[in-house]
Scaffold this active site. Structure first.
Site, PDB file in Angstrom:
ATOM      1  N   TYR A  31     -12.422  -3.098  12.018  1.00 60.35           N
ATOM      2  CA  TYR A  31     -11.073  -2.512  11.918  1.00 60.35           C
ATOM      3  C   TYR A  31     -10.298  -2.716  13.228  1.00 60.35           C
ATOM      4  O   TYR A  31      -9.108  -3.059  13.212  1.00 60.35           O
ATOM      5  CB  TYR A  31     -11.233  -1.030  11.595  1.00 60.35           C
ATOM      6  CG  TYR A  31      -9.973  -0.256  11.305  1.00 60.35           C
ATOM      7  CD1 TYR A  31      -9.283  -0.416  10.102  1.00 60.35           C
ATOM      8  CD2 TYR A  31      -9.488   0.681  12.223  1.00 60.35           C
ATOM      9  CE1 TYR A  31      -8.150   0.333   9.833  1.00 60.35           C
ATOM     10  CE2 TYR A  31      -8.360   1.441  11.959  1.00 60.35           C
ATOM     11  CZ  TYR A  31      -7.684   1.256  10.761  1.00 60.35           C
ATOM     12  OH  TYR A  31      -6.569   2.001  10.494  1.00 60.35           O
ATOM     13  N   GLY A  54       0.823  -1.214   0.000  1.00 64.26           N
ATOM     14  CA  GLY A  54       0.000   0.000   0.000  1.00 64.26           C
ATOM     15  C   GLY A  54       0.850   1.254   0.000  1.00 64.26           C
ATOM     16  O   GLY A  54       0.600   2.207   0.742  1.00 64.26           O
TER      17      GLY A  54
HETATM   18  P1  NAP Z   1      -4.912   5.267   2.257  1.00 64.33           P
HETATM   19  O1  NAP Z   1      -4.449   6.650   2.023  1.00 64.33           O
HETATM   20  O2  NAP Z   1      -6.349   4.913   2.024  1.00 64.33           O
HETATM   21  O3  NAP Z   1      -3.980   4.275   1.402  1.00 64.33           O
HETATM   22  C1  NAP Z   1      -4.226   2.889   1.427  1.00 64.33           C
HETATM   23  C2  NAP Z   1      -3.127   2.183   0.668  1.00 64.33           C
HETATM   24  O4  NAP Z   1      -3.357   0.767   0.785  1.00 64.33           O
HETATM   25  C3  NAP Z   1      -3.135   2.487  -0.817  1.00 64.33           C
HETATM   26  O5  NAP Z   1      -1.802   2.499  -1.253  1.00 64.33           O
HETATM   27  C4  NAP Z   1      -3.888   1.299  -1.413  1.00 64.33           C
HETATM   28  O6  NAP Z   1      -3.530   1.022  -2.780  1.00 64.33           O
HETATM   29  C5  NAP Z   1      -3.402   0.191  -0.508  1.00 64.33           C
HETATM   30  N1  NAP Z   1      -4.299  -0.969  -0.504  1.00 64.33           N
HETATM   31  C6  NAP Z   1      -5.600  -1.007  -0.152  1.00 64.33           C
HETATM   32  N2  NAP Z   1      -6.078  -2.271  -0.298  1.00 64.33           N
HETATM   33  C7  NAP Z   1      -5.041  -3.024  -0.757  1.00 64.33           C
HETATM   34  C8  NAP Z   1      -4.913  -4.381  -1.117  1.00 64.33           C
HETATM   35  N3  NAP Z   1      -5.939  -5.226  -1.025  1.00 64.33           N
HETATM   36  N4  NAP Z   1      -3.702  -4.823  -1.556  1.00 64.33           N
HETATM   37  C9  NAP Z   1      -2.649  -3.967  -1.659  1.00 64.33           C
HETATM   38  N5  NAP Z   1      -2.720  -2.660  -1.336  1.00 64.33           N
HETATM   39  C10 NAP Z   1      -3.907  -2.200  -0.889  1.00 64.33           C
HETATM   40  O7  NAP Z   1      -4.656   4.816   3.761  1.00 64.33           O
HETATM   41  P2  NAP Z   1      -3.591   5.375   4.830  1.00 64.33           P
HETATM   42  O8  NAP Z   1      -4.273   6.350   5.702  1.00 64.33           O
HETATM   43  O9  NAP Z   1      -2.315   5.737   4.187  1.00 64.33           O
HETATM   44  O10 NAP Z   1      -3.400   4.049   5.708  1.00 64.33           O
HETATM   45  C11 NAP Z   1      -2.278   3.210   5.575  1.00 64.33           C
HETATM   46  C12 NAP Z   1      -2.246   2.245   6.762  1.00 64.33           C
HETATM   47  O11 NAP Z   1      -2.197   2.991   7.964  1.00 64.33           O
HETATM   48  C13 NAP Z   1      -3.484   1.354   6.863  1.00 64.33           C
HETATM   49  O12 NAP Z   1      -3.125   0.085   7.319  1.00 64.33           O
HETATM   50  C14 NAP Z   1      -4.316   2.069   7.906  1.00 64.33           C
HETATM   51  O13 NAP Z   1      -5.200   1.176   8.562  1.00 64.33           O
HETATM   52  C15 NAP Z   1      -3.236   2.574   8.827  1.00 64.33           C
HETATM   53  N6  NAP Z   1      -3.633   3.690   9.681  1.00 64.33           N
HETATM   54  C16 NAP Z   1      -4.023   4.868   9.135  1.00 64.33           C
HETATM   55  C17 NAP Z   1      -4.407   5.900   9.980  1.00 64.33           C
HETATM   56  C18 NAP Z   1      -4.856   7.240   9.462  1.00 64.33           C
HETATM   57  O14 NAP Z   1      -5.341   8.044  10.272  1.00 64.33           O
HETATM   58  N7  NAP Z   1      -4.714   7.546   8.183  1.00 64.33           N
HETATM   59  C19 NAP Z   1      -4.392   5.700  11.364  1.00 64.33           C
HETATM   60  C20 NAP Z   1      -3.991   4.479  11.869  1.00 64.33           C
HETATM   61  C21 NAP Z   1      -3.600   3.478  11.018  1.00 64.33           C
HETATM   62  P3  NAP Z   1      -4.317   1.730  -4.028  1.00 64.33           P
HETATM   63  O15 NAP Z   1      -3.767   3.135  -4.105  1.00 64.33           O
HETATM   64  O16 NAP Z   1      -3.953   0.893  -5.198  1.00 64.33           O
HETATM   65  O17 NAP Z   1      -5.771   1.701  -3.694  1.00 64.33           O
END
Ligand code: NAP
Length: 243
Positions: free
Chosen positions: A154, A8
């Site tokens: 989640y 991701g």
């Molecule tokens: P995001 O901006 O929505 O990005 C999600 C990423 O995951 C994208 O690169 C997406 O690829 C990829 N992805 C989704 N489904 C996938 C799959 N089945 N196989 C491979 N790649 C996949 O999310 P983010 O906020 O950066 O979050 C990243 C991580 O941090 C996640 O695990 C999330 O739970 C965790 N997190 C985030 C926050 C927050 O506040 N943002 C807080 C705590 C934890 P595509 O671009 O191809 O869709």
């Protein structure tokens, strides 16, 4: 050549982590993504602008055969390269009250975060075990630490990641592989873009959302030689939210 695989990595935290690992450790970055090719290409461009290098590696972390096909195929084409750093970052949210939660929303969140960790890590760790070195960082969440209403799926998935981190760390420590997790709070990204930051920041002692870069620095430290004796840990990065 040492490489880092960031799942991701096309957007958000994953992209920031990928860029930081290239900058700090000179690692060749495998930019994994699911469907957003344009964003993945932008991420690779950012890595190159920062002086690093890498390539795109598309696969859906949910599907073991797809993960193995992509990673084994890459390894055959790149015998001189070794993935010494794995960041299990791919994740999604499908929020809603548990009593009305569609089964699909439970399954999708669990299979990307928890099963995805199994699929990718099991492939990569065989090679780390043979080389007797490696760094694995799993991106969990404050939701997995304390449980958050409206996020039962989640919270369960991230809780699973936290426990798996602690268990796996004990299995592989003798081979000099560390396994840690980071547990971010609210971080600005596509995942949180529809949340009301002005309202939510009132419950964050730092009074703001975090930045993807801030998480990336923590992950980069855990991947460094300086962090060689840290394993099985979950490090909160949430602006002071009690968890
Ligand atoms: P995001 O901006 O929505 O990005 C999600 C990423 O995951 C994208 O690169 C997406 O690829 C990829 N992805 C989704 N489904 C996938 C799959 N089945 N196989 C491979 N790649 C996949 O999310 P983010 O906020 O950066 O979050 C990243 C991580 O941090 C996640 O695990 C999330 O739970 C965790 N997190 C985030 C926050 C927050 O506040 N943002 C807080 C705590 C934890 P595509 O671009 O191809 O869709």
């Amino acid at each position: 050549m040492s490489c880092a695989l960031v799942t991701g990595a096309s957007r958000g935290l994953g992209r920031a982590i990928a860029v930081q690992l290239a900058k700090d450790h000179g690692l060749y970055i495998l930019v994994n993504y699911s469907s957003n090719l344009a964003a993945a290409e932008e991420a690779l461009e950012e890595i190159r602008t920062a002086g690093g290098d890498g390539e795109l590696l598309q696969f859906n972390v949910q599907t073991k055969t797809e993960v193995d096909g992509a990673l084994n195929g890459w390894r055959e084409r790149n015998e001189e390269k070794f993935i010494s750093v794995l960041v299990n970052n791919a994740g999604i949210t499908r929020d809603g009250l548990f009593m009305w939660m569609p089964e699909q929303d439970w399954d999708d969140v669990m299979s990307i975060s928890a099963k995805g960790l199994f699929n990718v890590t099991q492939n990569i760790i065989q090679h780390m075990l043979r080389k007797r070195t490696g760094r694995i960082v799993n991106v969990a969440s404050v939701s997995g630490m304390k449980g958050v209403a409206g996020q039962t799926n989640y919270s369960a998935a991230k809780g699973a990641i936290i426990s798996a981190t602690k268990a796996l760390a004990q299995e592989v420590a003798k081979r000099k592989i560390t396994v840690n997790a980071v547990a971010p709070g609210f971080i600005t990204s596509d995942m949180t873009k529809d949340l009301n930051e002005n309202e939510l920041k009132q419950m964050i002692p730092m009074n703001r959302f975090g930045k993807a870069d801030e998480v990336a620095h923590l992950v980069s430290f855990l991947c460094s030689d300086k962090a060689a004796y840290i394993t099985g840990e979950v490090i909160n990065i949430n602006g002071g939210i009690y968890s």
